[in-house]
Design a protein around this motif. Structure first.
Motif, PDB file in Angstrom:
ATOM      1  N   GLU A  40       0.813  -1.206   0.000  1.00  0.00           N
ATOM      2  CA  GLU A  40       0.000   0.000   0.000  1.00  0.00           C
ATOM      3  C   GLU A  40       0.849   1.260   0.000  1.00  0.00           C
ATOM      4  O   GLU A  40       0.471   2.288  -0.573  1.00  0.00           O
ATOM      5  N   THR A  41       2.004   1.208   0.633  1.00  0.00           N
ATOM      6  CA  THR A  41       2.863   2.391   0.725  1.00  0.00           C
ATOM      7  C   THR A  41       4.123   2.267  -0.119  1.00  0.00           C
ATOM      8  O   THR A  41       4.917   3.211  -0.184  1.00  0.00           O
ATOM      9  N   SER A  89      -0.060  -7.366   9.610  1.00  0.00           N
ATOM     10  CA  SER A  89      -0.610  -6.245   8.856  1.00  0.00           C
ATOM     11  C   SER A  89      -1.576  -5.410   9.677  1.00  0.00           C
ATOM     12  O   SER A  89      -1.712  -4.201   9.448  1.00  0.00           O
ATOM     13  N   HIS A  92       0.847  -3.169  11.909  1.00  0.00           N
ATOM     14  CA  HIS A  92       2.010  -2.569  11.254  1.00  0.00           C
ATOM     15  C   HIS A  92       3.288  -2.938  12.011  1.00  0.00           C
ATOM     16  O   HIS A  92       4.111  -2.092  12.351  1.00  0.00           O
TER      17      HIS A  92
END
Length: 233
Positions: A40-41, A89, A92
């Motif tokens: 995602e990043t 996930s 994080h």
């Protein structure tokens, strides 16, 4: 490739395509590190590795679009000989399996640890320990549905086989809860594992290798009082 660049191509994309992702040129980064990718990043985390054949407590993160990597200082117990790692996930964080020397001489006192490592702050804590299972040469970690995890270990040669351990990690400090374990004799694992709603998918060695699904129902229940992570090995 040898240029140190990781490329992602779409349509007619080429080396100058804006979708191309950059990676750093070779540096002082140790070899044999474990990659954790947050898609995602576009962030790649690198944990552990070896320098001059010695384990090194290395941890950095990089932006794959710019190719800039920066080391992250570890606050708490640093991973030593990293055997496997996976993402949590939902929080994080990284879940890391490492091996550390014991208090006595030789390998008889070695231990393995499960660590929880915050990917932003670098804060680390030990969440479980077990006697070293050096007889197992391959180690894999994967996150399973519902926030649980699976550890796979396997060995070749005499006594070949593999084990899968399904466990949960508490949010607050506390013991790891082992939900079940699965043992396969005479077979070995070829690569990473994938945990899904129905069970765990593994690749067993062979010519060719073959995919095998192990259902959660096939895991032997270990939720009896007194069972812990160390009991599975």
């Amino acid at each position: 490739d040898a240029s140190g660049t990781l490329g992602v191509f779409q349509g007619q994309g080429g080396p100058n395509d804006p979708q191309r992702l950059a990676a750093p040129q070779p540096s002082a980064t140790p070899s044999g590190w474990f990659p954790l990718l947050v898609g995602e990043t576009g962030t790649l985390y690198r944990i552990g590795g070896y320098e001059a054949e010695r384990p090194r407590p290395y941890f950095d993160r990089g932006d794959l679009r710019t190719g800039i990597f920066r080391q992250v200082g570890i606050v708490g117990p640093a991973p030593e000989e990293v055997l496997a790692a996976t993402l949590d996930s939902g929080r994080h964080e990284a879940i890391v399996l490492d091996r550390v020397p014991g208090s006595g001489p030789g390998r008889a006192h070695e231990r393995v640890r499960l660590l929880r490592l915050d990917l932003e702050s670098g804060r680390s804590r030990v969440i479980a320990t077990a006697r070293s299972f050096r007889a197992f040469t391959n180690h894999y970690l994967a996150q399973a549905p519902g926030g649980s995890f699976v550890l796979a270990v396997s060995r070749r040669g005499r006594g070949a086989g593999y084990r899968l351990v399904h466990f949960t990690i508490p949010i607050d400090p506390g013991p790891v809860t082992v939900l079940g374990s699965y043992i396969a004799h005479g077979r070995n694992l070829e690569g990473p594992i994938v945990a899904e709603n129905m069970g765990v998918n593994v690749a067993e060695t062979g010519s060719p290798w073959r995919p095998v699904g192990v259902r959660w129902l096939d895991f032997r229940d270990r939720r009896d009082p007194g069972s812990d992570f160390d009991d599975c090995f």
